[in-house]
Design an enzyme around this catalytic site. Structure first.
Site, PDB file in Angstrom:
ATOM      1  N   ASP A   1      73.521 110.377  45.584  1.00  0.00           N
ATOM      2  CA  ASP A   1      75.046 110.105  45.548  1.00  0.00           C
ATOM      3  C   ASP A   1      75.385 109.890  43.844  1.00  0.00           C
ATOM      4  O   ASP A   1      75.932 109.142  43.688  1.00  0.00           O
ATOM      5  CB  ASP A   1      75.389 109.015  46.196  1.00  0.00           C
ATOM      6  CG  ASP A   1      76.715 108.808  46.469  1.00  0.00           C
ATOM      7  OD1 ASP A   1      77.352 109.859  46.226  1.00  0.00           O
ATOM      8  OD2 ASP A   1      77.560 107.665  46.758  1.00  0.00           O
TER       9      ASP A   1
ATOM     10  N   GLY B   1      83.900  93.080  42.482  1.00  0.00           N
ATOM     11  CA  GLY B   1      84.013  94.250  43.792  1.00  0.00           C
ATOM     12  C   GLY B   1      83.393  93.877  44.996  1.00  0.00           C
ATOM     13  O   GLY B   1      82.387  93.147  45.104  1.00  0.00           O
TER      14      GLY B   1
END
Length: 729
Positions: free
Chosen positions: A556, A423
């Site tokens: 997060d 990624g």
């Protein structure tokens, strides 16, 4: 002089030619008269300066030692308006006498204010006048200005700014006016980053010689971001070596130590000491007190003799240098042909590299510390010039960054075999790799990166070192930082992130959002039961409990930031990222439609405040994601303002279909608007342990036709009134 030099030369072990002796004789003949004349001139100048100094100070007869850390400051506008001519007289004016504005206490008004970031600053411009004046504040010449971050309070005569940031730097002007005139004062504000360190000496005291009854001062200035204490320590002496064992503190919290009408018993060593919680620093100077000018004249004459001796030593050293240089040149000539060949083959290349400097926190990784949050490592990047030799036509090796070596984590690059890309983002990417027959993931920056991207990757690596290892977090395995780009090696999770994993393995019947024209999806590779989902939530709670014990705030936490490893072990990722909340646009919609604000607690939305309890709120949203197989929370809410209004009204997301009431109770406890009412991760882990240890049989989850409305129904309100009863089942 020539005879004396001839005698020394005859006894020297160095054989010199007659020509060298002649040159040396001429140099000494010319230099000695010049030194004598210069010594007499310096002595005369010293006498005149001391007499002038004594004459200027003869009228000042005050106590022996006074201390003054703040010098009086009056702006140029004050002098132009005549407001600072006689402050004391003006303060005594009758109330009914008209007067243009003047400063109440100009000695306490400074032109420069230096503060560390995060501190509080108050600017004071208290003025008097009749009629009563008004005040206007300017920043960099602008009257209508606001702060980008932090509160701003304007009182009658003061301006207060809390939580200073570097953006608050600038020139602040207060303008005070009435019908008779105006005055103004400028203050330069400098906000610097905090660095945890013991006090750093900026200006230390200098040795001082004073005549009895004269006046002088010593200055001492330290830089300290932490609360510090300063003191001046005096050791009396009669000469610099004959000192008493008695030490006394003569002043505290003063940058300047003044000597007025100095006495003989004040001669000695003066030490300026400043300390904070990280240590102390000190600087020492000697005060010499003489009775008359004759002592100083004798000192000047002695200095002249020392200067003459220095000339002899300098000339003798120069001759030795010439002799050694001659030998070196002779050797260089013999090697000239060989050097010429080497220069044809070797070319020197000058390159600019960037040195990465890491300031590690002291005690930042200690879970027993008193700090509420872990202190992030500070990463600085400095440019430096290096020289590289290039052989032939081969390009010179070039490393843009120079990283500090950590032998505990460094791995040889030869052991690392890079593979496919897993990624990538805007400036970084993750690559699968193999190290010693083990599959790992490697984080690196992409081409076109900036220094901030390198600093963020280094900071994330250092945070992972501080936090340590745990089965339910992505652990650091090593790094490659020398002779090439920075590679951060972490654990590899073959099943990807939890959100995609849940969606791929969702039960049949959850395809109502799929286009009817598309073929039906293949059966899931792994049938997930409700007990499996609870195990997932339990593992995440254990990982977050460990991070909380290490004073680490995730900020997060979401299913997209949890990875699924072998044997379906869940690992929390991206906890080492140092996110700048002020500079990150959390309100912008991403291209895939996800809004990070939907995982944020109310205090984070409103005040940008993050702590372990705000992570508990995010855990409740993550728990809802797990029980809905990766569905989007708050599907109809698209802005931060709308979400905050929704939460303020007391509404919460409804219980997912076929989600047990025990799990939904935990969600609602995590969604308390008051952060203090939310359970800590330690209690969440204990609650999950009870659920997993119960003898109740869990059914396979088959969530067909699940609808997730944005608000809580009245029926669910009755259920949530009994949360405590369900928790103690």
């Amino acid at each position: 002089m020539a005879a004396a030099w001839s005698w020394r030369a005859s006894h020297s072990t160095i054989t010199m030619t007659s020509g060298s002796l002649v040159v040396l004789f001429l140099l000494l003949s010319i230099w000695q008269p010049a030194v004598q004349v210069e010594g007499r001139r310096q002595m005369a100048n010293s006498q005149e300066m001391i007499k002038d100094h004594l004459g200027a100070r003869s009228q000042n007869k005050t106590p022996a030692i006074t201390n003054n850390a703040n010098q009086s400051s009056t702006s140029s506008a004050d002098l132009d308006d005549g407001a600072a001519d006689d402050d004391d007289n003006k303060a005594d004016l009758p109330v009914n006498v008209s007067s243009k504005p003047y400063w109440r206490n100009p000695k306490k008004m400074s032109f420069l204010q230096t503060r560390p970031s995060g501190s509080l600053l108050t600017l004071n411009c208290h003025a008097l006048g009749n009629p009563e004046p008004n005040i206007t504040w300017y920043r960099n010449g602008t009257v209508d200005w606001t702060r980008g971050y932090g509160s701003l309070k304007r009182n009658r005569w003061t301006l207060t700014m809390e939580d200073l940031v570097p953006g608050d730097c600038g020139n602040y002007t207060c303008k005070v006016c009435n019908s008779l005139g105006c005055i103004r004062h400028d203050t330069q504000v400098i906000v610097s980053d905090r660095v945890n360190h013991k006090p750093i000496l900026m200006t230390g005291p200098l040795n001082l010689t004073l005549v009895v009854n004269s006046t002088g001062s010593m200055h001492c200035k330290y830089l300290s971001d932490l609360t510090s204490k300063k003191a001046w320590i005096f050791v009396p002496c009669h000469g610099m070596t004959n000192c008493s064992n008695n030490r006394s503190i003569i002043a505290e919290d003063k940058d300047q130590l003044d000597f007025v009408n100095v006495r003989m018993e004040q001669e000695g060593w003066y030490t300026c000491v400043e300390s904070n919680s990280l240590g102390q620093s000190n600087s020492t100077a000697y005060l010499r007190v003489v009775r008359s000018l004759h002592v100083l004249e004798a000192g000047v004459a002695s200095g002249s003799l020392h200067s003459t001796s220095f000339v002899y030593i300098f000339v003798f050293g120069g001759l030795i240098f010439i002799f050694m240089t001659t030998l070196f040149v002779f050797y260089a000539i013999r090697k000239m042909k060989h050097e010429k060949v080497l220069k044809q083959r070797i070319e020197t290349v000058h390159q600019w590299t960037k040195k990465v400097i890491i300031f590690k926190p002291e005690g930042g990784g200690d879970s027993s510390g008193s700090m509420d949050t872990m202190i992030m490592p500070v990463v600085r990047i400095q440019k430096q010039r290096t020289t590289v030799l290039q052989n032939g036509n081969e390009p010179a090796p070039f490393n843009e960054y120079e990283f500090p070596l950590d032998s505990n984590w460094e791995l040889p690059r030869s052991h690392l075999v890079l593979g496919a890309t897993l990624g990538e983002g805007a400036f970084g990417r993750v690559v699968m790799a193999e190290v010693n027959n083990a599959i790992v993931a490697v984080k690196m920056v992409k081409e076109g990166h900036t220094d901030d991207d390198i600093a963020s990757l280094v900071r994330e690596m250092e945070v992972m070192k501080i936090i340590g290892r745990h089965i339910n977090i992505i652990n650091l395995l090593g790094c490659c930082s020398q002779n090439g780009p920075l590679y951060v090696i972490v654990e590899y999770a073959p099943h990807g992130n939890l959100k995609d994993f849940l969606y791929k393995n969702r039960p049949f019947g959850r395809d109502q959002d799929r286009d009817s024209s598309q073929p039906p999806p293949s059966p899931p590779a792994h049938v997930i039961t409700e007990k499996d989902l609870i195990k997932f939530a339990h593992q995440i709670a254990r990982g977050m409990d460990y991070l909380a014990s290490r004073r680490c705030i995730h900020r997060d936490l979401a299913a997209r930031n949890v990875l699924v490893s072998d044997d379906y072990v869940l690992k929390i990722a991206d906890f080492g990222l140092a996110r700048d909340i002020q500079s990150t646009d959390y309100y912008r919609k991403n291209t895939n439609g996800r809004l990070p604000i939907k995982w944020m607690a109310p205090e984070s939305l409103q005040e940008k405040f993050y702590d372990s309890k705000s992570d508990v709120w995010s855990y409740g949203i993550l728990l809802w994601e797990i029980m809905t197989y990766g569905q989007q929370p708050y599907p109809t809410i698209m802005s931060a303002e709308e979400l905050y209004t929704y939460l303020m009204s007391g509404q919460r997301m409804e219980k997912p279909a076929k989600c047990s009431m025990n799990i939904y109770i935990l969600m609602r406890q995590c969604w308390h608007f008051n952060a203090d009412d939310r359970p800590p991760f330690t209690e969440i882990v204990e609650y999950m342990d009870k659920l997993l240890q119960t003898k109740e049989d869990y059914l396979d989850v088959d969530i067909a036709n699940l609808d997730t409305p944005p608000s809580t129904s009245d029926e669910e309100e009755d259920e949530t009134d009994n949360l405590q009863k369900w928790c103690n089942y």
